[in-house]
Design a protein around this motif. Structure first.
Motif, short mmCIF file in Angstrom:
data_model
loop_
_atom_site.label_atom_id
_atom_site.label_comp_id
_atom_site.label_asym_id
_atom_site.label_seq_id
_atom_site.Cartn_x
_atom_site.Cartn_y
_atom_site.Cartn_z
N ALA A 293 0.85 -1.14 -0.14
CA ALA A 293 -0.14 0.03 -0.01
C ALA A 293 0.83 1.13 0.10
O ALA A 293 1.92 1.33 0.55
CB ALA A 293 -0.87 0.03 1.09
N CYS A 325 -2.86 0.56 -3.93
CA CYS A 325 -2.89 -0.91 -3.59
C CYS A 325 -2.07 -1.58 -4.63
O CYS A 325 -2.28 -1.61 -6.02
CB CYS A 325 -4.12 -1.50 -3.10
N GLU A 332 -6.74 -4.40 -2.24
CA GLU A 332 -7.46 -3.59 -3.38
C GLU A 332 -8.89 -4.00 -3.50
O GLU A 332 -9.76 -3.07 -3.59
CB GLU A 332 -6.58 -3.88 -4.66
#
Length: 662
Positions: A293, A325, A332
């Motif tokens: 991330a 992400c 995600e």
């Protein structure tokens, strides 16, 4: 008396996951650390240092990539250049044009003079080659590190400086040395402050083939190569917008997923721009990287680090910036669900309440497994320290726990819950004292792991050993007994197991308060080495059935409740279940039972906690204990405590009981 614990809506799962990172990389751009004139911004630097200090002191490993050296150096050398001008220089040289000098006087470097006279740094390749001078970086690095050293000292954090060039990442041997250096510093609690060694590289111009071209791409490279889990890019805007933020109607993107955005002008101070930040963030989280991330947020927000990576979520500090992400990852997928909240549909609270409980459970089970594996690799003394810290915290924060429990008791009264359930629900100072004592007893026991229980030689040179090891992640479903949470947690921690808890709704506030106290104690007792995520409390609304499908992340289910609950769980999951049957709790008085001790044991087993599931239900007596008088003493002691004794046929015949069991 402490204020009652109030259950607040939890943070969105995709953002809450970032707080579980144990190694992070934070990059502060030039516009964050310096003012327009190149002088350090003490307000922003102070907030930056304080928040990084909080992370480091809580056990998070932080890699700090800082810009600003060239800007600070430019200001210093401009000042130094003017100080060296004599009155004769001014009279003969024509005043303010620093590049001109009297005949016979050595000329100053024209690119250096031009650089000092500029308000903004050039960006084209031609301008960089003409105006850049590495002397600015050399002098600015010294001032910047001196300032950081002084500021971090106030937070009891030791910084170190690492200057990097592209060659350090291209040459494999140098890269390994660099990785070892960073790992070693982090293991000692030292904060590495990373920057490009501009005094050597001279920033003479970059191409698309270069390893990095600015500190954004350098930060992404550091995150990937140094094992960071999250990258935070602090810049001069709030995040990534769908168009230049200066334009009307520009919308901040909470999540960036390979989309086209309009790019505005670059900052006048740094050499990167929004395009560079998007490219760097995407590079940091590309598949195969440990960094899953990246968040692009405003460095002018003095709480940006705390709101994004702080150990505790506060509704007063909502999510900041734009999240990137790893494509195709679970994070995600979760972020895509979360971002729908900006579409004007359900509210955040509605989303949380309607979230399938299995989604929350999966995230928490995965985090618990990660922390449990870390705990298993540590000495047993760490587990003992955690257990003792929890025991002490239950006593030190007693008022906080009782206040939260009082809210549940009041709700139970309004809902008309039965007396037995209310007794199980109620916490008292005595119960907390007993819990603390029990946790200390567990801490004093020998290490339960790596104990060889049996060994068998199968053939010559081939032995089979039975050794105790952690199970993995345990899911415990329990009903309205909040005092069972510390007991369960202690046994799981002592054996290095991760834990996923689902308590009864009657004890919502009590469970939340106890979970917070235990989580704080885990991090304090382990000195930040283990996070509170090793014990997850599932708070989403939903049925236990939703959690029973998580056989890929949960290793064992232990239901603590009615026989109906246990039977249902056994019939509806592939996960192994350790459950009880109907069960009746017996106490047996043998013929050898001492007459002065037996009555005390019998009375205690029934009256100490009658509503508990392990309270005595049946008293069995050896026939010799009847003839020696021990049986009658036990029954008289029970009657004296108000216990009604129902006798079987033989007990009634012997006159031990007044009422027959039906």
């Amino acid at each position: 008396m402490s204020n009652p614990t109030v259950v607040v809506a939890p943070e969105l799962p995709s953002r809450a996951a970032l707080r579980r990172a144990r190694r992070v990389c934070i990059k502060a751009g030039t516009s964050v650390v310096a003012n327009q004139d190149g002088s350090p911004s003490l307000t922003r630097l102070g907030a930056l240092v304080e928040q990084i200090g909080e992370l480091v002191n809580s056990g998070v490993e932080v890699i700090f990539v800082s810009s600003g050296a060239v800007g600070m150096g430019k200001r210093l050398l401009r000042k130094q250049s003017r100080m060296r001008l004599s009155f004769q220089d001014i009279n003969n040289g024509g005043g303010d044009k620093l590049g001109e000098a009297p005949s016979g006087t050595p000329q100053r470097n024209q690119s250096f003079t031009s650089l000092l006279s500029l308000d903004a740094r050039p960006h084209t390749m031609k301008e960089k080659g003409k105006f850049y001078d590495s002397a600015c970086a050399a002098s600015g690095q010294f001032e910047m590190m001196s300032l950081y050293s002084s500021l971090f000292a106030q937070c009891e954090v030791t910084p170190s400086q690492i200057l990097i060039t592209q060659g350090d990442f291209i040459d494999e041997a140098r890269k390994k040395n660099l990785q070892y250096t960073v790992d070693r510093l982090l293991s000692l609690g030292v904060l590495p402050i990373v920057n490009e060694n501009d005094a050597v590289s001279a920033n003479t111009g970059y191409t698309a083939d270069d390893v990095f071209s600015d500190n954004d791409s350098l930060a992404a490279l550091c995150a990937r190569n140094f094992g960071a889990e999250v990258l935070l890019l602090l810049t001069d805007v709030q995040g990534v917008f769908d168009r230049p933020p200066s334009e009307a109607g520009a919308k901040l993107l909470p999540l960036y997923v390979d989309q086209n955005v309009e790019i505005g002008n670059k900052s006048a101070q740094g050499r990167g721009g929004m395009a560079a930040k998007i490219q760097a963030a995407s590079s940091a989280v590309k598949p195969g990287s440990t960094c899953s991330a990246c968040v692009v947020a405003a460095g002018s927000d003095l709480s940006a680090i705390r709101a994004t990576l702080g150990s505790h979520y506060s509704p007063d500090l909502p999510s900041r910036g734009t999240l990137f992400c790893t494509p195709g990852s679970d994070l995600e997928a979760q972020a895509l669900k979360d971002v729908k909240l900006d579409g004007g549909g359900e509210s955040k609270q509605q989303h949380i309440e309607n979230t399938d409980v299995s989604e929350e459970a999966r995230l928490k089970a995965t985090a618990a497994r990660t922390q449990a594996r870390k705990l298993q690799a540590m000495p047993y003394e760490v587990r003992q320290s955690i257990l003792r810290a929890i025991a002490q915290a239950l006593l030190d924060r007693q008022e906080e726990l009782l206040a939260a429990n009082a809210i549940d008791l009041e709700a139970a009264k309004k809902d008309g819950i039965g007396l037995v359930l209310k007794k199980r629900l109620k916490l008292t100072p005595g119960k907390l004292d007993t819990l603390a004592s029990g946790l200390r007893q567990i801490a004093d026991l020998p290490d339960p792991l790596d104990v060889i229980k049996a060994k068998r030689e199968l053939s010559d040179g081939l032995e089979l050993s039975q050794t105790t090891v952690p199970i993995g992640v345990l899911m415990i479903v329990f009903e309205s007994r909040p005092d069972s949470m510390p007991q369960i947690s202690a046994l799981a921690l002592a054996s290095s197991n991760g834990l996923l808890l689902k308590g009864g709704k009657e004890a919502t506030n009590s469970n939340a308060a106890i979970h917070k106290v235990i989580g704080d104690a885990i991090e304090d007792g382990s000195k930040g080495q283990i996070s509170r995520d090793i014990i997850g409390l599932v708070t989403s609304r939903g049925q236990v059935a939703d959690m029973l499908s998580l056989d890929d992340v949960i290793d064992l289910v232990i239901p603590r409740g009615s026989n109906a609950l246990v039977s249902y769980i056994k019939a509806n999951t592939k996960i192994p279940v350790l459950g009880h049957a109907d069960g009746v709790c017996h106490v047996f008085i043998d013929s050898s039972a001492p007459p002065e001790i037996a009555p005390k044991i019998v009375v205690d087993s029934k009256t100490d906690y009658p509503s508990a599931c392990n309270a005595m239900e049946t008293l069995l007596i050896h026939e010799d204990a009847v003839s020696n008088g021990v049986a009658s003493k036990c029954l008289m002691a029970l009657r004296a405590e108000g216990v009604k004794c129902l006798g079987g046929p033989r007990a009634m015949k012997l006159g031990l009981c007044d009422n027959a069991a039906t």
